[in-house]
Scaffold this motif. Sequence first.
Motif, mmCIF file in Angstrom:
data_model
loop_
_atom_site.group_PDB
_atom_site.id
_atom_site.type_symbol
_atom_site.label_atom_id
_atom_site.label_comp_id
_atom_site.label_asym_id
_atom_site.label_seq_id
_atom_site.Cartn_x
_atom_site.Cartn_y
_atom_site.Cartn_z
ATOM 1 N N THR A 1 -24.418 -5.143 -16.695
ATOM 2 C CA THR A 1 -24.423 -5.784 -17.634
ATOM 3 C C THR A 1 -25.549 -5.420 -18.827
ATOM 4 O OG1 THR A 1 -25.645 -7.601 -16.755
ATOM 5 C CG2 THR A 1 -23.372 -7.960 -16.845
ATOM 6 N N CYS A 2 -26.436 -4.632 -18.277
ATOM 7 C CA CYS A 2 -27.515 -4.062 -19.188
ATOM 8 C C CYS A 2 -27.519 -2.658 -19.404
ATOM 9 C CB CYS A 2 -28.826 -4.894 -18.819
ATOM 10 S SG CYS A 2 -28.878 -6.466 -18.851
ATOM 11 N N ARG A 3 -27.895 -1.949 -20.631
ATOM 12 C CA ARG A 3 -28.263 -0.725 -20.553
ATOM 13 C C ARG A 3 -29.436 -0.321 -21.286
ATOM 14 N NH1 ARG A 3 -27.555 3.546 -24.138
ATOM 15 N NH2 ARG A 3 -26.870 5.405 -23.346
ATOM 16 N N CYS A 4 -30.565 0.229 -20.908
ATOM 17 C CA CYS A 4 -31.746 0.560 -21.557
ATOM 18 C C CYS A 4 -31.444 1.646 -22.807
ATOM 19 C CB CYS A 4 -32.878 0.910 -20.401
ATOM 20 S SG CYS A 4 -34.465 1.402 -21.366
ATOM 21 N N ASN A 5 -31.991 1.277 -23.854
ATOM 22 C CA ASN A 5 -31.905 2.410 -24.978
ATOM 23 C C ASN A 5 -32.983 3.198 -24.812
ATOM 24 O OD1 ASN A 5 -29.834 0.874 -26.120
ATOM 25 N ND2 ASN A 5 -31.204 -0.569 -27.139
ATOM 26 N N GLN A 6 -34.069 3.319 -23.978
ATOM 27 C CA GLN A 6 -35.028 4.203 -23.950
ATOM 28 C C GLN A 6 -34.829 5.094 -22.698
ATOM 29 O OE1 GLN A 6 -37.788 4.313 -25.802
ATOM 30 N NE2 GLN A 6 -36.855 2.788 -27.181
ATOM 31 N N CYS A 7 -34.479 4.609 -21.415
ATOM 32 C CA CYS A 7 -34.492 5.410 -20.383
ATOM 33 C C CYS A 7 -33.101 5.708 -19.910
ATOM 34 C CB CYS A 7 -35.189 5.146 -19.240
ATOM 35 S SG CYS A 7 -34.890 3.476 -18.427
ATOM 36 N N GLU A 8 -32.183 4.727 -20.713
ATOM 37 C CA GLU A 8 -30.830 4.910 -20.240
ATOM 38 C C GLU A 8 -30.271 4.081 -18.778
ATOM 39 O OE1 GLU A 8 -29.035 8.805 -21.153
ATOM 40 O OE2 GLU A 8 -29.273 8.696 -23.142
ATOM 41 N N ALA A 9 -31.311 3.358 -18.156
ATOM 42 C CA ALA A 9 -30.858 2.755 -16.799
ATOM 43 C C ALA A 9 -29.917 1.931 -17.136
ATOM 44 C CB ALA A 9 -32.544 2.232 -16.395
ATOM 45 N N LEU A 10 -29.195 1.877 -16.090
ATOM 46 C CA LEU A 10 -28.117 0.626 -16.141
ATOM 47 C C LEU A 10 -28.431 -0.475 -15.117
ATOM 48 C CD1 LEU A 10 -24.647 2.598 -16.344
ATOM 49 C CD2 LEU A 10 -25.917 1.630 -18.022
ATOM 50 N N PHE A 11 -28.364 -1.684 -15.362
ATOM 51 C CA PHE A 11 -28.835 -2.826 -14.446
ATOM 52 C C PHE A 11 -28.126 -4.184 -14.634
ATOM 53 C CE2 PHE A 11 -31.954 -2.118 -17.885
ATOM 54 C CZ PHE A 11 -32.181 -3.430 -18.325
ATOM 55 N N ASP A 12 -28.238 -4.951 -13.873
ATOM 56 C CA ASP A 12 -27.735 -6.195 -14.176
ATOM 57 C C ASP A 12 -28.610 -7.344 -14.459
ATOM 58 O OD1 ASP A 12 -24.933 -6.148 -13.950
ATOM 59 O OD2 ASP A 12 -24.973 -5.828 -11.784
ATOM 60 N N ALA A 13 -29.890 -7.347 -13.665
ATOM 61 C CA ALA A 13 -30.975 -8.331 -13.776
ATOM 62 C C ALA A 13 -32.216 -7.658 -14.352
ATOM 63 C CB ALA A 13 -31.341 -9.080 -12.434
ATOM 64 N N PRO A 14 -32.361 -7.785 -15.715
ATOM 65 C CA PRO A 14 -33.817 -7.340 -16.137
ATOM 66 C C PRO A 14 -34.844 -7.985 -15.616
ATOM 67 C CG PRO A 14 -33.129 -8.999 -17.723
ATOM 68 C CD PRO A 14 -31.832 -8.793 -16.491
ATOM 69 N N GLY A 15 -36.155 -7.165 -15.639
ATOM 70 C CA GLY A 15 -37.286 -7.770 -15.217
ATOM 71 C C GLY A 15 -37.848 -8.751 -16.303
ATOM 72 N N GLU A 16 -38.823 -9.874 -15.760
ATOM 73 C CA GLU A 16 -38.920 -10.810 -16.810
ATOM 74 C C GLU A 16 -40.600 -11.217 -16.643
ATOM 75 O OE1 GLU A 16 -37.459 -15.123 -15.450
ATOM 76 O OE2 GLU A 16 -35.755 -13.774 -15.401
#
Length: 304
Positions: free
Chosen positions: A88-103
């Motif tokens: 569900t998430c895509r990083c605009n910096q390193c282009e990593a794909l992930f569901d749960a971001p760090g917080e």
Amino acid sequence: MLAVGDDRQHGGNDGYDDDPAKHYSWDSTVPNHARLSVGDVIALWDKKQLIGVSVIQAIDTGSAEKRTYFCPRCRKADFKRRLRQKPTCRCNQCEALFDAPGEKIRTVTTYRSRHGKAWIDGRGLLSGPELRALCDSPDSQLSMRSARWEKLRDALLATGQEAAVKALIGGPRSPIPGGHITQEVRVRVGQAEFRKTLLEEQGEQCAFTGPTPAAALEAAHLYSFAESGEHHDHGGLLLRRDIHRLFDLGHIAVDPATRTLDVADAVDGYPLYGQLHGKPLSLSLRPEHEVWLTAHWRTHRSER
């Protein structure tokens, strides 16, 4: 100031509760967060068009615990939440794909502008690209961007919607005449010596707000010098220039019962002065000071 409601991609935070026609919220994690002041003109937009323009009448400040999110790989907060794709998430910096971001949770200073009184709806006047071009940095992606009022004013005048523009910025102004004239003025005899004595006794500090450069301090009489024409011993305090003016007007006084500052409603809404209410003075008062300050209190707080 960007205000796009529920459709906004917040990425690294949970967003803000804005009502564009009344208030706008931000905190100390936002770039340019400390550059806004009471009296500033603000333009709110939703990326597509101008929403409206107003003038800040007050800025409320506070403190809160804020939850922020970041990419688990590069730990940057610059990522996008995807509605129809997995992960569900895509990083605009390193282009990593992930569901749960760090917080993480951090304490932040919160700000909320109050600008409802001067609000003028601006929908249909300027497009998003036109507004971007007015910014000091047109390519900036920040939610709060600086711009020159003169550029915004001229752009609004160029829209051809005369009635809306006049309601927003008023009619044309006549040039303010300049030059100089010679006048006779009354000068307070002994004022420089009076100030020198206070600096020697009290040091470089405003009696109400604390340490202050001498250049910004004035010798404030605690009584009407215009009426007496005398410099009484221990009849004055060093005050910052703006504080001196507000003291003379009675907007700031010293409560003789508590020896703390009392800020009148007329200026309490300004954070710079409202925060002084209830605070103790920054120096110890002599009995003579207390006599004059009590008289000042009775003059300006007699209706309480």
